[in-house]
Design a protein around this motif. Structure first.
Motif: not given
Length: 136
Positions: A86-97, A99-108, A110-115
């Protein structure tokens, strides 16, 4: 009001789904090669989950020995909604709900794997009869 009554519930469900991911054949190897050590700081209730993907371990609490290279900060409710799809992580980071610290592209990456784990998370909640978390 928060959906989780205490940090133990956060660890059972939100750390639990990470554990399942690191045990899942095929997925575990993909996560391991990512090199990501993720620490998620949850609020309401306060809880910390550290996922050492290269070593395929999950630690709970703030005294983790693993050193994170990516950190996320969010409410436990947001974490629950993410695993329900129910939450798009990339969008949630953009909106500020979230927050991320570090190399966020590495995490992004992984999102398809998490799904892949979304149905498993839902199934875990259903088997525990946690309608409150499913409907949150």
């Amino acid at each position: 009001m928060a959906v989780f009554k205490d940090e133990d519930e956060v660890y059972t469900y939100l750390a639990g789904i990470f554990r399942r991911g690191l045990e899942k054949e095929g997925l575990a190897d993909k996560l391991s090669t990512s090199g990501v050590v993720l620490r998620v700081h949850y609020t309401d209730p306060d809880a910390v989950v550290t996922v050492d993907m290269p070593n395929k371990t999950v630690e709970t609490g703030s005294s983790s020995s693993a050193v994170p290279n990516v950190e996320l900060f969010m409410s436990a409710d947001t974490g629950n909604k993410f695993w329900l799809g129910k939450v798009n992580l990339t969008l949630a980071m953009a909106k500020g709900s979230v927050r991320a610290k570090g190399p966020v592209p590495k995490l992004i990456k992984l999102i398809p794997q998490a799904k892949v784990l979304f149905p498993e998370y839902r199934s875990m909640l259903e088997s525990e009869n946690r309608r409150d978390l499913l409907d949150a």
